[in-house]
Design a protein around this motif. Structure first.
Motif, short mmCIF file in Angstrom:
data_model
loop_
_atom_site.label_atom_id
_atom_site.label_comp_id
_atom_site.label_asym_id
_atom_site.label_seq_id
_atom_site.Cartn_x
_atom_site.Cartn_y
_atom_site.Cartn_z
N UNK A 20 -3.02 3.02 -3.95
CA UNK A 20 -3.12 1.37 -4.02
C UNK A 20 -1.84 0.84 -2.97
N UNK A 21 -0.68 1.73 -3.15
CA UNK A 21 0.51 1.12 -2.35
C UNK A 21 0.23 1.57 -0.94
N UNK A 22 -0.56 2.59 -0.70
CA UNK A 22 -0.71 2.91 0.68
C UNK A 22 -1.92 2.02 1.31
N UNK A 23 -2.77 1.49 0.70
CA UNK A 23 -3.77 0.35 1.09
C UNK A 23 -2.98 -0.65 1.25
N UNK A 24 -2.17 -1.27 0.54
CA UNK A 24 -1.52 -2.68 0.71
C UNK A 24 -0.67 -2.44 1.80
#
Length: 63
Positions: A55-59
């Motif tokens: 999720x952090x990578x996507x954001x």
């Protein structure tokens, strides 16, 4: 493992009840912290860490 799993379930149910009734105070913060510590000691911890990292990578790619 069985004790930590049942502890996670009990604390999770208690936290869900507190969130539903909007009665989070110092006691709710304590329950949330204990829930997090107990959850981290179960087998679900690696999957949760992977999901949060994804999720952090996507954001990070969006912004």
């Amino acid at each position: 493992m069985i004790i930590s799993l049942s502890t996670v379930l009990i604390l999770g149910a208690l936290l869900a009840l507190m969130l539903r009734n909007r009665s989070l105070g110092a006691g709710g913060a304590t329950v949330a912290a204990l829930f997090g510590f107990c959850l981290a000691s179960t087998g679900a911890a690696p999957a949760i860490n992977d999901a949060l990292q994804s999720l952090a990578d996507s954001l990070g790619r969006i912004g």
